[in-house]
Each structure stands twice: as structure tokens, then as C-alpha cells.
Scaffold this motif. Sequence first.
Motif, PDB file in Angstrom:
ATOM      1  N   ALA A 119       0.832  -1.206   0.000  1.00  0.00           N
ATOM      2  CA  ALA A 119       0.000   0.000   0.000  1.00  0.00           C
ATOM      3  C   ALA A 119       0.859   1.245   0.000  1.00  0.00           C
ATOM      4  O   ALA A 119       2.013   1.221   0.435  1.00  0.00           O
ATOM      5  CB  ALA A 119      -0.921   0.008   1.217  1.00  0.00           C
ATOM      6  N   ARG A 120       0.271   2.340  -0.506  1.00  0.00           N
ATOM      7  CA  ARG A 120       0.910   3.641  -0.405  1.00  0.00           C
ATOM      8  C   ARG A 120       0.453   4.302   0.887  1.00  0.00           C
ATOM      9  O   ARG A 120      -0.700   4.151   1.305  1.00  0.00           O
ATOM     10  CB  ARG A 120       0.470   4.523  -1.573  1.00  0.00           C
ATOM     11  N   ILE A 123      -2.950   7.848   2.038  1.00  0.00           N
ATOM     12  CA  ILE A 123      -4.333   7.763   1.581  1.00  0.00           C
ATOM     13  C   ILE A 123      -5.205   6.956   2.538  1.00  0.00           C
ATOM     14  O   ILE A 123      -6.405   6.804   2.314  1.00  0.00           O
ATOM     15  CB  ILE A 123      -4.418   7.140   0.175  1.00  0.00           C
ATOM     16  N   GLY A 124      -4.598   6.404   3.597  1.00  0.00           N
ATOM     17  CA  GLY A 124      -5.404   5.689   4.591  1.00  0.00           C
ATOM     18  C   GLY A 124      -5.481   4.191   4.370  1.00  0.00           C
ATOM     19  O   GLY A 124      -6.134   3.486   5.132  1.00  0.00           O
ATOM     20  N   GLN A 125      -4.795   3.703   3.335  1.00  0.00           N
ATOM     21  CA  GLN A 125      -4.865   2.265   3.063  1.00  0.00           C
ATOM     22  C   GLN A 125      -4.029   1.483   4.071  1.00  0.00           C
ATOM     23  O   GLN A 125      -4.330   0.330   4.366  1.00  0.00           O
ATOM     24  CB  GLN A 125      -4.369   2.004   1.635  1.00  0.00           C
ATOM     25  N   LYS A 134      -3.011   1.408  16.725  1.00  0.00           N
ATOM     26  CA  LYS A 134      -3.583   0.652  15.616  1.00  0.00           C
ATOM     27  C   LYS A 134      -2.585   0.615  14.462  1.00  0.00           C
ATOM     28  O   LYS A 134      -2.108   1.664  14.026  1.00  0.00           O
ATOM     29  CB  LYS A 134      -4.885   1.297  15.137  1.00  0.00           C
ATOM     30  N   TRP A 136      -2.304  -1.042  10.606  1.00  0.00           N
ATOM     31  CA  TRP A 136      -3.152  -1.759   9.648  1.00  0.00           C
ATOM     32  C   TRP A 136      -2.657  -1.611   8.222  1.00  0.00           C
ATOM     33  O   TRP A 136      -1.934  -0.660   7.895  1.00  0.00           O
ATOM     34  CB  TRP A 136      -4.595  -1.250   9.751  1.00  0.00           C
ATOM     35  N   ASP A 138      -4.822  -2.594   4.535  1.00  0.00           N
ATOM     36  CA  ASP A 138      -6.066  -3.183   4.030  1.00  0.00           C
ATOM     37  C   ASP A 138      -6.901  -3.685   5.213  1.00  0.00           C
ATOM     38  O   ASP A 138      -7.086  -2.966   6.173  1.00  0.00           O
ATOM     39  CB  ASP A 138      -5.783  -4.297   3.020  1.00  0.00           C
ATOM     40  N   ASP A 139      -7.338  -4.961   5.151  1.00  0.00           N
ATOM     41  CA  ASP A 139      -8.163  -5.481   6.242  1.00  0.00           C
ATOM     42  C   ASP A 139      -7.332  -6.221   7.289  1.00  0.00           C
ATOM     43  O   ASP A 139      -7.882  -6.866   8.171  1.00  0.00           O
ATOM     44  CB  ASP A 139      -9.252  -6.409   5.681  1.00  0.00           C
ATOM     45  N   TRP A 140      -6.017  -6.159   7.190  1.00  0.00           N
ATOM     46  CA  TRP A 140      -5.176  -6.765   8.215  1.00  0.00           C
ATOM     47  C   TRP A 140      -4.926  -5.708   9.290  1.00  0.00           C
ATOM     48  O   TRP A 140      -4.646  -4.559   8.988  1.00  0.00           O
ATOM     49  CB  TRP A 140      -3.821  -7.189   7.652  1.00  0.00           C
ATOM     50  N   ALA A 159      -5.469 -11.276   9.934  1.00  0.00           N
ATOM     51  CA  ALA A 159      -4.982 -11.188   8.548  1.00  0.00           C
ATOM     52  C   ALA A 159      -5.456 -12.437   7.823  1.00  0.00           C
ATOM     53  O   ALA A 159      -6.007 -13.358   8.446  1.00  0.00           O
ATOM     54  CB  ALA A 159      -3.457 -11.109   8.506  1.00  0.00           C
TER      55      ALA A 159
END
Lengths: 354, 808
Positions: A119-120, A123-125, A134, A136, A138-140, A159
Motif C-alpha cells: 500500500a501507499r 491515503i489511509g490504506q 492501531k 493496519w 487493508d483489512d489486516w 490477517a
Amino acid sequence: MNVKAIALIMMALLLVAGQLHAQGFGGLGTQAEGFAVPKRGVPLEFPGDHGAHDQYRIEWWYLTANLQGADGREYGVQWTLFRSALKPGNGEGWSTPQLWMGHAALTTPDRHFVAETRARGGIGQAGVTTSPFKAWIDDWSLVGRPGGGDQLDALSVKAGNAEFSYDLALNAEGPLVAQGERGYSVKSQSGSASFYYSQPFYRVAGTVNLPEGPVQVTGQAWLDREWSSQPLDSDQQGWDWISLHLDNGAKVMGFQLRSTDGEPYTSATWINPDGRPEPLANGAISMIPLNTTEVSNRTVPVEWAVKLPARKLDIRIRALNPKAWMATSFPYWEGPVSISGSHGGRGYLEMTGY
Amino acid sequence: MTIRIALLALLSHWRKKPGQLLTLIIGLSLATALWSGVQAINAEARASYARASAILGENNLASLVPVDGSTLPLATFIRLQKSGWRTSPVLEGRMRAGSRSIRVIGIEPLTAPAGLAGRAMEAGNGPALNLSAFLTRPGQIRASQKTADLLTDLPDLPPMIVSEQMSDGALLTDIGVAERLLKKSGRISRLLVLPGQRVDRLPLSEAGPGLKLVEPQTESDVSKLTDSFHLNLTAFGLLSFVVGLFIVHGTVGLAFEQRRGMFRTLRTMGLSARHLTVAMVIELLGFALLAGSIGVTLGYVIAASLLPGVAATLRGLYGAEVAGALTFRFEWWAAGLVIALLGTAIAAAGSLLRLWRLPILASAQPRAWAMISGSAMKLQAIAALVLLLLMAMLIGFGSGLVVSFAVLGSMLLGASLALPGLFSMVLWLGQRMARTPLAQWFWADTRQQMPGLSLALMALLLALSANIGVSTMVGSFRTTFTAWLDQRLASEIYVTARDEKQAERLRAWLETRSDAVLPIWSVKLDLAGQPGQLFGIADHATYREKWPLIEKQSGVWDDVAGGAAVLVNEQLSIREQVRTGDLLTLAPGRSLRIAGIYSDYGNPAPQVMVSLALLTKWYPEVSRLRYGVRIEPAKAPALISEIREEFQLDERSLVEQATIKAFSVRVFEQTFAVTDALNVLTLAIAGFAIFTSLLTLATMRLPQLAPVWAMGLTRRKIAVMELLRALLLAVLTALVALPVGLALAWALLALVNVEAFGWRLPMNLFPADWFRLGLFALLATLLAAAIPAWRLSRIAPAELVKVFTNER
């Protein structure tokens, strides 16, 4: 944990999906243009240091867990979030130079599942926040649960991919442990270093999901936090790293950096059951390969003789699954091990550069 | 006797008749050349499409796109990833570079599927990707050399990396750079769905409401769109090939007849029929390979010279980028040779069969080859009838582009096969009406010659009628198109503001200085599964008076202005089979009645128009930069310079109606330049076919001519009569070609165009064109007949006397 993941992240992120020409390990020994460099004597500060250090080139949140099902079957779980900066500092949206990568693995005696995601930043990814903690991608996620004490004391981790997933609750039964000189961990004779601390005292309970169904598991886990900018000397070709949960409640962290010319550089920390660390200098620990296996067209040692004479430790460690190969963008070996000899216990082994 | 010696004997013939050899080689080469040239163009274009769509390899990946055809925000991407989806964002759009528009493709290399980023950015001929430079400011642009040249003048572009992996007219860059170039900050065009999704991820309706999953396409849009164009070219190539085969057939037959004596001698010397045939096959094989190679090379030249025109056409008509330069492809080289061999085999089959059956002791029958029995002609007539019936059935019951071409094919073939029968009837009538013995002989002899000439005449018929048909279509199209342009381009000035702020100022400024300012705002969206455009139109007299509606309901403009109805273009109405009164669904909950259909030439994509209010309500973020300005035409130039001075707009942003018209007409002319070129080439080949046939007959007809000469007709007079005969046949052929050509034009306009482009066009007639074409055909025939006639007038009397001896 040590320099190990440094090359991983640099390679993986700089060479997209293995499509591009590898530049070799030599590239890691480059100077840290504009990046901050770890300095001796700077104290660790929490919870701030649980978060990301954008001024440093590389950083990770690295969790390994030795787990057992109700039937006594052994499992290993890995959850790693890497941060790699192309330039120091941050930026808005897509323009940030911060890149992130996640590795997740689930190991059984006969199978080894691997997942990777990138991820970059900006952008919140993917990212890491503190208060509450926290981390994170993606969804991990590796997320702090409310509770007293340090923000890392109680965590949930999850994950997975299309084949496997896990969802575990972690509770620390001991304090954070600073590696090296109060968190300043030296990596070579020439003095390159990283900031490095661990939380090796987690009790774990949760679920791992295999293709054939979910399994309830319990066990122990170890979290490593490390950040740096100039990780490897040019003659260092790879490393062997261990984290061990001994049956007597003590923990051992050790690594050797294999050199192209001459003796490896070693480092180790003996962690007393109460969490008091005893750093051990270069040469204190010895790691000798005993048995190898062929995996992914490489010969990898999966059984080792480990000796720490200062602590009367003389053990053999053996891989739970010799084929625990991490077939990620930059491949390496990482998996759970069992311990026999002067002490018993379980742990994790990581090897790169084979 | 060995085959080798037989072969040497056979080949000695060509040493005596180098002209014939030349004819054979030229005929076969020409046929192969046109065919393989057309194939080369097609192959190049298809490779370009494949390259363009392979930039993202989207053929293999499903994607998520907004239901309403707009863009999606970054937050939606993050939500999907956090819900367990694995996707990679792509931001795509077009950017102006000079007079061209460049496709900007922004990707996110970290999430992009393995291989995608690699394929697009990997070395190839260019430098390997340096991800750090690609991702961090100022970023990088990857483009082909040609695209890079277009971009050199633009300010504020990141450094350019030339990569031949990129197709022309497109640039690849990081999504962060793309959003800057396209001014679409924080937006995403679509999300590529990566392989290996978790089954327990949130369903799309929860994770990404407003998005829909688009399954991977088996074929790129552009190759679907351009299929018709390539089928068109292929048809032309095939036509020329068939015409070329007539030449080969003529020459091979002639050589066969002339070597009859030699065959007989060889056979009586003990060469078996099998060996003789093998020797002949080897000979033909050699010629085919030689001519095939020349033909393919020639085809390469033809393709290379036509390709820039084709590329311009495809760009203008479909927006498809095709490289203007030809790369050599093995597949069409091989295909060219195969087709040459095949063609030779077809053309020579008859001769070989006769050679096989040649009785050793049969006396020479030089005319036997040319004589087709009455029954053969009957067979031809029956075949013609069947083909024409088939055509009628196809028109009645079939549909689709391929069927349309089948109609064309059966029409042309049927007409050509009917030609000899038709001619022999006409000639028989002529003979009946002839009064003098000489005239009677003229008619009878012409009839007698028919079988030998019929193939060449058929070739001429094909070429002529194709020419009439195509030029009628192009002419009709041109007339309709220019009239339509006048209606469609109703505003005197077209202006595009730089940004929303300037647009606002421009509107206010123009308010007092012009008769009306008409917004031209549109969004791109999927219409019936195809990329299309939705326009918003102001309620203005300009539209009510001028817009080219071809079908409408009463009160159409009031309904559209009130937001109760839409207008659709003809392409959409034909493709979706909708009429006025039907409901059109633009997006869930957005169904409107179709109140009118307008013609929209030069655009294969579907289009819909709604009221401006509706467009801005549905798409508040629609770009509001373009306007049409109404003003007295005489005042337009003055206003343009005023606007330019006040707003500092460049040539592209401020255009006079006349300029656009000129540009549109130019695109149109380019579109049919290729067609014209192929037309001329086909006709030239037909002329050549006639020439070879007449040459063949001239030598064989001595036995017919000698008695007439012996009875006192001078050689000069005989030659003049030969010329007259050729002219008569050409005129007759042209007369037949006219109705066939018009039928062809009708089929092209009413069937092929509708299928290929979605346009129905009225047919216009251009008699002046026919006249010119007829003259051209006569001239060609005259030229072709001149040399045999001239030879005849100079023939040594001894040659004619020989006919009466036994020595031939």
C-alpha cells in the motif's frame, strides 16, 4: 528482531512484484541520504515510539506466535507490517514517499500459507496510529484493546487471504524489553545500528482458519519493533535470527549476520522471566547449521545447534515445517521451531540470503 | 526421359515468350500484393489495438466501476480494501497535447497485479522501472517516442521515459501524477479486481455501494468497433485478388495452348502423362513462389504507403491509435505466399487437368481451350441465378455485418457469372439484325470469342461495379455529411474556458456581446454496455430550428427541456433497437422517454441528450467549460479576437465554426482516401486482365481471321474491327456494371453502413462520375486492345497463309 526485514522491504518495494532486475544486497549498504540515523543514548519513549518514525528509512511491527490446538497440534503465525520511505518525511495523498507492505503466514507441520499486500501511505490504506494503538494495511490489523498499562499490552491481530486467515487476542504478561544498549542495537563491527525493542511475553488465544475449517488455538507470541536507516554493511550477505520462549520462562533473542569475508557478527539478549534484559556482545552466541532442506531451489538450514555458554544454554532447534518458505516479493524462510537440549521450549527462526 | 529434361523443355517456352512470362509474374504479383498489403494493414492495426489494451492487461481482470459512469472517490477504494477486497486503482482520462488528445493512464504500482506494472513499465526496449523515481515527485511518464514528441511542448510535465512497450497516443504514469494532469484530485476511474479474493469479504453492496462489477472483456472495445473497417479492407483485398487470378488464368491457359505441340512431342518421345504433369506443377510452383515473393514485397510497399491514411482514418473515426509505421510480420509474409500458391493452383487447375487427359495422338486443337460449350455456359447461368436468389434471401432474412458482406459477395459474383450468358444473348440479337455478310461475320465472330474473353470481362465488370458502388456510397455520404455539418454546427463560435472560474467570467462577459451562449457540457458513461456520452442542452431556438432530428414526437423540444424526455443518436437507436416513445434507462431510477432521434455521423459511439438542468442535477461535478456562441456570422471574427484578447485563449480553445467544418471534412476525406486508392488499383488490374486476354486470343484467332483475310478484307480493316469489338464489349460491360454498381451502393448504404457504423444514409446519384468511369473503362480497353490490333495489322501475310497449310 534485527536487520532481517530491512533487505526484505527494500527489495520488495523497490522491485515491484519481482518483475524488475534485482540489484543485489549491495544496494542496502548505501548511505541514508537525508534520513535520520539512530544515535546511542537516545531513550525510547512510549507510546510515541509505538507509532511510525517517518524520518527513518525503514521500520516494522513484527509479530510471531507459537500456537497449539486443543489436540496438541502445533501452529505458527506471522503478522508483519513493514514501512519503507523513499524519502524522509510525509506528504499529502499519493505524493507521500511512505510505502507499506504486509506479510502474513500460517504454518502447520505439513503446510505453510503465505500472503502479501502492499500500500501507499498518505491515503489511509495502511498506517500506524497511537492512543489507541492501531497498525493496519487493508483489512489486516494489529489493534490495541482497552486496558491498563502500555498500549501494546492487549492486542487483537488478524490477517488472511483466500486460503487462510487468523484472528487472535494477545495479552502481555511481562514488560516491554529494550534490545541492545537500552534500545540501541548495533548491527556490525563498523557500528551501524537500529532502534529495537520487543514485547516477548504475550499469551495468545484465538482462531486460525485453514481451508478445512477453523481451529481454536492458544500459545505464546513475540512482537518486535525496529526502525533504522542504514542497516547493512556491504559485505553482509544475509542473516539467521531466532526468538525463543524457553520452558523456564526466560526468552532469548539472537542473530548472526553472515559476512562474505570471515566471521559472522552476532548479537543476543537473554531476557529473564521478569523481563530484565541482559545484552550479550558479539561472539557470545554461536549458531551452527546441522541439517538442511531443499526448498524453492535453495538449500536452507532448518536444524541448528545454538550455544550461549554464558547462560549454559546448549540446545538444538528444529523447524516445525522445514518448507516454511515465504514466497513473497523478496523471498526468505520464516517459521516456528521446537527446542531440545539443555532447555526446552518453542520459538521462531528467520533466515535470509540463502 | 527425366522430369528434369521435361522441365527444361517446358521452360524453354518462356525464353521465347518473355512478355508472357512477365504477364504471368505481374498478374500473380499484383493479386498477391493487394491481398497481402491489406492483410498487413489489418495485422498492424490489430497489433496496435492489442498493445493499447495490454497496457493494463484489462482483458484478464474484472473491474469495479461506478454505476452512473462517473468516477469514484479514494475513500471508496480504502473502504473496499478494509472490507477484505483486493483491488488496484486506475485513473484514466484524456489530456490535450497540441491538436491531439492523449490518453493518460494512472496506475498504482504497489497494488497493481503482478505482471501488470511489469508489462507496462518493464524494460522492453526502454530502461527498467525505478520505482522510487516513478512514485516520488515529480514522478515519471512512460510513453512511446511518437507520443513523447507530442508532449515535448507541454509545460509542467514530469520527466519522460521512452518505452516502446507503450502504444502511441497513450502515456502511463503514477496515479498521483495522473490526478494532477487530469485535474481529478482524489478520484479513481475504476478498480481492477485482483485474483485470489477472500470469500468472506464484505459483499459489494455493503463495501462499495454505487459500484458494479464489470467482468473481464474478451475483446477490447476498439477492436470491436473497428471490425467493420477491417472487414471492409479485407473485402477489397479479396476482390483484387480474384481479379488478379483472372490474369493468371489467362496466361497459364495461353501458355498451355501454345505448348500443345511440345506436350505432344514430349509424350510421343516417351514421357508419361504423370511426369509431364509433375514437371508442369514444378514449373508453376516456381512461378508462384517467385511471384508470391514479389507480391508480398509489393504488398509491403502498398501497405506502408496506405497505412498513414488508415491510421488517420481509424483515429478520426474511432479514436483508435494505430502506429503509422509498418513492422514486418512473418505471419502475413507466409500468408501471402500461401495465397499466391493457392491462387496459382486455382487458376491453373483446368489447364493441368487437360494436360493429364491429353491424348497422345490427338491433333492440335488450339481453339479447344477457349471454347466453352453451351452446357458450361448454362451451368454458369444457373450458378448466377442461385447466387442472386441467395442474395435476395440474405437481404430478406439475414442481418449482421458478415451477412451484409455476403450479400455484396453473392451480388457481385452472381452478376459476373450471368455476364457471358447475357452477352451471348445480346450478340445473338445483333447477329439476327445484321444485314451485310461482314456485319454478320462480326457478330458471329464476337460471340465465338466470348468464352475466351468472358473471364476478363467479368473482371472488368467486378472492378467497374465496385467502383460505381463505392463512389456512389462515398458521394452520398459526403453530400449528407456536409449538409448535416451545417445543421449540427449551428453556433458560430466554440469556446472552451481554462477553468470553472474563467468559464463563469466568460459567460457573463458574452451575455451582452452575443445573441446566445449555449453550454456544451457532457459526461462519459456506459450506454447499453458501450462507452458513450451524455450531453445537457439548453432550451434554445438554435436546437429547435436546426438540430438534425430524423425521427421525432410532437412537442419533442418542450419535453426534453422539461426533463421528461431524452434525445438519442441514431447509433444508439439502431444498436439498442429503440424508437421514439420507448423508455431509455440511463442508470437505476433514471428512465426517460425517447422523444427524438438525431443523426450523428462520424461517431460510432452511443450518445444521449437531456436538458441541462437534468445533467447538472445528476452530475453536479460535470465540467462546465465548453460553450457555443451564437452571433451574426459577419460579426464572428471580430468577437473572436475580442475574446482572445480578453481571456488569453489559444487556438484550440477558441474555434470558429468554419474551422471545425473544414477539419471534419478533412477527416472525412481521409477516411475514404484508402478506399479510393484500392478502387483505382482494382480497376488497373482489371484493365491488365483484358489486355492479357486479348493478347491470348489474338494469337489463337489466326485460323478464324485467315479465311476473312483470304476473302479480301485488308489486315488494317480486320484490326479496326478487332478494336471495335473490344470497345463494343467494354461498353456492354459498363452498361451492365451500372445497375450492378448501384445495387452495390444501395447494399453498402442500407446494409453495411448500418451494421458497421449505425448510420443510415440517403442514396444520391452522381451520373457525371459514371460517365467519367465509363470513359476510363473504354480507354483502358482501347489501350489493351491496341497492341494486339496493331500487331494484327502488321502481321506477315505468310503467317496468315500458314493457317491453310499443315505446318502449324
